[in-house]
Design an enzyme around this catalytic site. Structure first.
Site, PDB file in Angstrom:
ATOM      1  N   LYS A  27      -2.607  -5.009   9.111  1.00  0.00           N
ATOM      2  CA  LYS A  27      -1.203  -4.701   8.816  1.00  0.00           C
ATOM      3  C   LYS A  27      -0.505  -4.219  10.079  1.00  0.00           C
ATOM      4  O   LYS A  27      -0.839  -3.170  10.630  1.00  0.00           O
ATOM      5  CB  LYS A  27      -1.113  -3.631   7.731  1.00  0.00           C
ATOM      6  CG  LYS A  27       0.310  -3.306   7.345  1.00  0.00           C
ATOM      7  CD  LYS A  27       0.358  -2.493   6.089  1.00  0.00           C
ATOM      8  CE  LYS A  27       1.775  -2.224   5.663  1.00  0.00           C
ATOM      9  NZ  LYS A  27       1.829  -1.430   4.448  1.00  0.00           N
ATOM     10  N   ILE A  76       6.001  -6.106   7.368  1.00  0.00           N
ATOM     11  CA  ILE A  76       5.872  -5.025   8.317  1.00  0.00           C
ATOM     12  C   ILE A  76       5.578  -3.691   7.610  1.00  0.00           C
ATOM     13  O   ILE A  76       5.936  -3.525   6.439  1.00  0.00           O
ATOM     14  CB  ILE A  76       7.174  -4.852   9.160  1.00  0.00           C
ATOM     15  CG1 ILE A  76       8.398  -4.609   8.269  1.00  0.00           C
ATOM     16  CG2 ILE A  76       7.367  -6.000  10.079  1.00  0.00           C
ATOM     17  CD1 ILE A  76       9.680  -4.331   9.046  1.00  0.00           C
ATOM     18  N   ASN A  77       4.957  -2.813   8.345  1.00  0.00           N
ATOM     19  CA  ASN A  77       4.898  -1.431   7.909  1.00  0.00           C
ATOM     20  C   ASN A  77       6.293  -0.837   8.185  1.00  0.00           C
ATOM     21  O   ASN A  77       7.122  -1.486   8.811  1.00  0.00           O
ATOM     22  CB  ASN A  77       3.821  -0.694   8.718  1.00  0.00           C
ATOM     23  CG  ASN A  77       3.197   0.422   7.904  1.00  0.00           C
ATOM     24  OD1 ASN A  77       3.882   1.089   7.133  1.00  0.00           O
ATOM     25  ND2 ASN A  77       1.910   0.629   8.078  1.00  0.00           N
ATOM     26  N   CYS A 100      -1.949   4.280  12.227  1.00  0.00           N
ATOM     27  CA  CYS A 100      -2.453   5.654  12.226  1.00  0.00           C
ATOM     28  C   CYS A 100      -2.613   6.127  13.668  1.00  0.00           C
ATOM     29  O   CYS A 100      -2.992   5.352  14.531  1.00  0.00           O
ATOM     30  CB  CYS A 100      -3.822   5.710  11.552  1.00  0.00           C
ATOM     31  SG  CYS A 100      -3.800   5.149   9.875  1.00  0.00           S
ATOM     32  N   SER A 108       0.826  -1.215   0.000  1.00  0.00           N
ATOM     33  CA  SER A 108       0.000   0.000   0.000  1.00  0.00           C
ATOM     34  C   SER A 108       0.859   1.263   0.000  1.00  0.00           C
ATOM     35  O   SER A 108       1.854   1.363   0.720  1.00  0.00           O
ATOM     36  CB  SER A 108      -0.907  -0.005   1.236  1.00  0.00           C
ATOM     37  OG  SER A 108      -1.658   1.186   1.297  1.00  0.00           O
ATOM     38  N   GLY A 131       8.830  -5.792   3.320  1.00  0.00           N
ATOM     39  CA  GLY A 131       9.954  -5.099   3.940  1.00  0.00           C
ATOM     40  C   GLY A 131      11.212  -5.363   3.148  1.00  0.00           C
ATOM     41  O   GLY A 131      11.886  -6.368   3.339  1.00  0.00           O
ATOM     42  N   GLY A 132      11.487  -4.480   2.207  1.00  0.00           N
ATOM     43  CA  GLY A 132      12.744  -4.550   1.461  1.00  0.00           C
ATOM     44  C   GLY A 132      12.821  -5.593   0.371  1.00  0.00           C
ATOM     45  O   GLY A 132      13.906  -5.875  -0.126  1.00  0.00           O
ATOM     46  N   ILE A 176       4.822  10.685   4.096  1.00  0.00           N
ATOM     47  CA  ILE A 176       3.859  11.094   3.067  1.00  0.00           C
ATOM     48  C   ILE A 176       2.603  11.645   3.739  1.00  0.00           C
ATOM     49  O   ILE A 176       1.936  12.518   3.209  1.00  0.00           O
ATOM     50  CB  ILE A 176       3.498   9.886   2.139  1.00  0.00           C
ATOM     51  CG1 ILE A 176       4.773   9.198   1.623  1.00  0.00           C
ATOM     52  CG2 ILE A 176       2.597  10.327   0.989  1.00  0.00           C
ATOM     53  CD1 ILE A 176       5.725  10.065   0.834  1.00  0.00           C
ATOM     54  N   LEU A 185      -0.213  10.014   4.580  1.00  0.00           N
ATOM     55  CA  LEU A 185      -1.472   9.414   4.110  1.00  0.00           C
ATOM     56  C   LEU A 185      -2.256  10.318   3.161  1.00  0.00           C
ATOM     57  O   LEU A 185      -3.479  10.432   3.259  1.00  0.00           O
ATOM     58  CB  LEU A 185      -2.363   9.007   5.301  1.00  0.00           C
ATOM     59  CG  LEU A 185      -1.831   7.893   6.197  1.00  0.00           C
ATOM     60  CD1 LEU A 185      -2.870   7.522   7.254  1.00  0.00           C
ATOM     61  CD2 LEU A 185      -1.471   6.646   5.394  1.00  0.00           C
TER      62      LEU A 185
HETATM   63  C1  LIG Z   1       6.179   6.171  -0.246  1.00  0.00           C
HETATM   64  C2  LIG Z   1       5.541   5.181   0.662  1.00  0.00           C
HETATM   65  C3  LIG Z   1       4.191   5.323   0.997  1.00  0.00           C
HETATM   66  C4  LIG Z   1       3.571   4.392   1.833  1.00  0.00           C
HETATM   67  N1  LIG Z   1       2.253   4.542   2.124  1.00  0.00           N
HETATM   68  C5  LIG Z   1       1.610   3.591   2.862  1.00  0.00           C
HETATM   69  C6  LIG Z   1       0.208   3.663   3.074  1.00  0.00           C
HETATM   70  O1  LIG Z   1      -0.501   4.544   2.588  1.00  0.00           O
HETATM   71  N2  LIG Z   1      -0.358   2.675   3.828  1.00  0.00           N
HETATM   72  C7  LIG Z   1       0.356   1.634   4.364  1.00  0.00           C
HETATM   73  O2  LIG Z   1      -0.222   0.769   5.028  1.00  0.00           O
HETATM   74  N3  LIG Z   1       1.699   1.546   4.155  1.00  0.00           N
HETATM   75  C8  LIG Z   1       2.328   2.497   3.419  1.00  0.00           C
HETATM   76  N4  LIG Z   1       3.683   2.374   3.182  1.00  0.00           N
HETATM   77  C9  LIG Z   1       4.424   1.220   3.733  1.00  0.00           C
HETATM   78  C10 LIG Z   1       4.522   0.108   2.689  1.00  0.00           C
HETATM   79  O3  LIG Z   1       3.248  -0.357   2.304  1.00  0.00           O
HETATM   80  C11 LIG Z   1       5.377  -1.067   3.184  1.00  0.00           C
HETATM   81  O4  LIG Z   1       4.719  -1.677   4.286  1.00  0.00           O
HETATM   82  C12 LIG Z   1       6.772  -0.663   3.638  1.00  0.00           C
HETATM   83  O5  LIG Z   1       7.276   0.356   2.770  1.00  0.00           O
HETATM   84  C13 LIG Z   1       7.752  -1.840   3.633  1.00  0.00           C
HETATM   85  O6  LIG Z   1       7.926  -2.388   2.354  1.00  0.00           O
HETATM   86  P1  LIG Z   1       9.139  -1.995   1.370  1.00  0.00           P
HETATM   87  O7  LIG Z   1      10.398  -2.058   2.163  1.00  0.00           O
HETATM   88  O8  LIG Z   1       9.081  -2.997   0.243  1.00  0.00           O
HETATM   89  O9  LIG Z   1       8.868  -0.593   0.896  1.00  0.00           O
HETATM   90  C14 LIG Z   1       4.316   3.301   2.357  1.00  0.00           C
HETATM   91  C15 LIG Z   1       5.675   3.170   2.026  1.00  0.00           C
HETATM   92  C16 LIG Z   1       6.293   4.077   1.199  1.00  0.00           C
HETATM   93  C17 LIG Z   1       7.737   3.883   0.850  1.00  0.00           C
END
Ligand SMILES: Cc1cc2nc3c(=O)[nH]c(=O)nc-3n(C[C@H](O)[C@H](O)[C@H](O)COP(=O)(O)O)c2cc1C
Length: 307
Positions: free
Chosen positions: A168, A194-195, A133, A24, A247-248, A74, A76
């Site tokens: 999440k 993870i978030n 949130c 997301s 996560g990554g 960001i 939200l």
């Molecule tokens: C630019 C950006 C915006 C994101 N916005 C949301 C969001 O709106 N809702 C949410 O649950 N997670 C949000 N995330 C978190 C990601 O969904 C994800 O859980 C987190 O980035 C880990 O994955 P990654 O390392 O592959 O980026 C955001 C991440 C990034 C980088």
């Protein structure tokens, strides 16, 4: 081995033809990526977190690069539930891929209202509760770091929706397993983790945060992968519902690591910004790996870490 390996998995009422979905907030409202590939190829699509009212998001600077990672605030930014339903949702009528709508609120009531508003919408297949949130009523503390608040939220949303419900989880807690267990008990069909972690980067000449007045941001990207994988492995040991790992992840190999570590499905976030075809590439790479390893079905690999 006969024919192609079976990449499909089940999450609640959903059958995903493969385990790969975007994370997301990194895939817009979905349609932004149609210029790159056919969205029907994805296991599922998750849109940016939607809130009750539109949000403009954080002030600049919103993001900065850190070693092997992305630090961002960001805030939200999104169009709000009514515009989402009117302007964004119709696009999915011609797409078969299951649609997961991420929802976020500042109170339990807001999450419940969002769930109710989406419950009878046939094109929405599942909800992902973004519990990172801040709860305004409880002094801005994040839902996802307080077990009681998480419990109330999950139970109340469960009563408000028949849709598949994914919770999440935040990594910013002492023991994430407690939150996974609460989610399962409250009727979640899956948890995703993870978030982002919370991070800070400082410009030493100005002595200001590189994220300006936001000061801190969510840390994502390859920098967090070993930690995310560890938490997925840990959580999968204590619950029976599927774990969706993120996560990554930046390659099919990363995705397979998460699956062996205990994830039934995976999400790719930050890496979409580097390579918008990464989800497709991961699907192809997972299939090639299964063929090469003579594994008939992906589900037989889930959580199969050898001791
Ligand atoms: C630019 C950006 C915006 C994101 N916005 C949301 C969001 O709106 N809702 C949410 O649950 N997670 C949000 N995330 C978190 C990601 O969904 C994800 O859980 C987190 O980035 C880990 O994955 P990654 O390392 O592959 O980026 C955001 C991440 C990034 C980088």
């Amino acid at each position: 081995m006969n024919g192609s390996p079976d990449l499909s998995i089940r999450i609640g009422k959903l059958r995903l033809k493969n385990p790969v979905m975007p994370a997301s907030g990194t895939f817009g409202y979905g349609m932004e990526y149609e210029q790159f590939f056919d969205l029907n190829k994805l296991g599922a699509i998750i849109v940016k977190t939607i809130t009750l009212r539109p949000r403009l998001g954080s002030y600049p600077h919103r993001s900065t690069e850190v070693p092997s990672g992305f630090l961002g605030s960001i805030g939200l930014q999104n169009v709000g539930i009514e515009r989402f339903i009117q302007e964004k949702l119709p696009y999915f009528e011609n797409i078969e891929t299951p649609l997961i709508v991420s929802i976020g609120g500042e109170s339990v009531e807001e999450y419940v209202k969002l769930a109710e508003r989406l419950n009878h919408h046939p094109r929405v297949d599942a909800l992902e509760l973004n519990i990172s949130c801040p709860n305004v009523k409880k002094g801005g503390i994040h839902f996802g770091v307080d077990p009681e608040m998480t419990k109330e939220l999950v139970n109340r949303v469960r009563n408000a929706t028949d849709k598949t419900m994914i919770v999440k989880l935040s990594p910013m807690v002492a023991d994430i397993r407690i939150f996974a267990e609460i989610s399962q008990k409250g009727g979640a069909d899956a948890v995703s983790l993870i978030n982002g972690l919370v991070g800070l980067a400082i410009d030493i000449k100005t002595r200001r945060s590189k994220l300006g007045r936001n000061i801190t941001g969510g840390l994502a990207g390859p920098a967090i992968k070993p930690f995310a994988l560890y938490l997925v492995w840990r959580v999968n040991k204590v619950i029976d519902i599927p774990v969706i790992g993120s996560g990554g992840i930046s390659s099919a190999e990363d995705a397979i690591e998460f699956i062996i570590g205990g994830a039934s499905a995976i999400q790719i976030g930050t890496y979409n910004f580097i390579n918008p075809w990464i989800t497709l590439k991961a699907i192809g790479g997972i299939e090639a790996f299964l063929i090469q390893q003579r594994v008939n079905s992906l589900s037989s690999l889930i959580g199969k870490l050898e001791n």
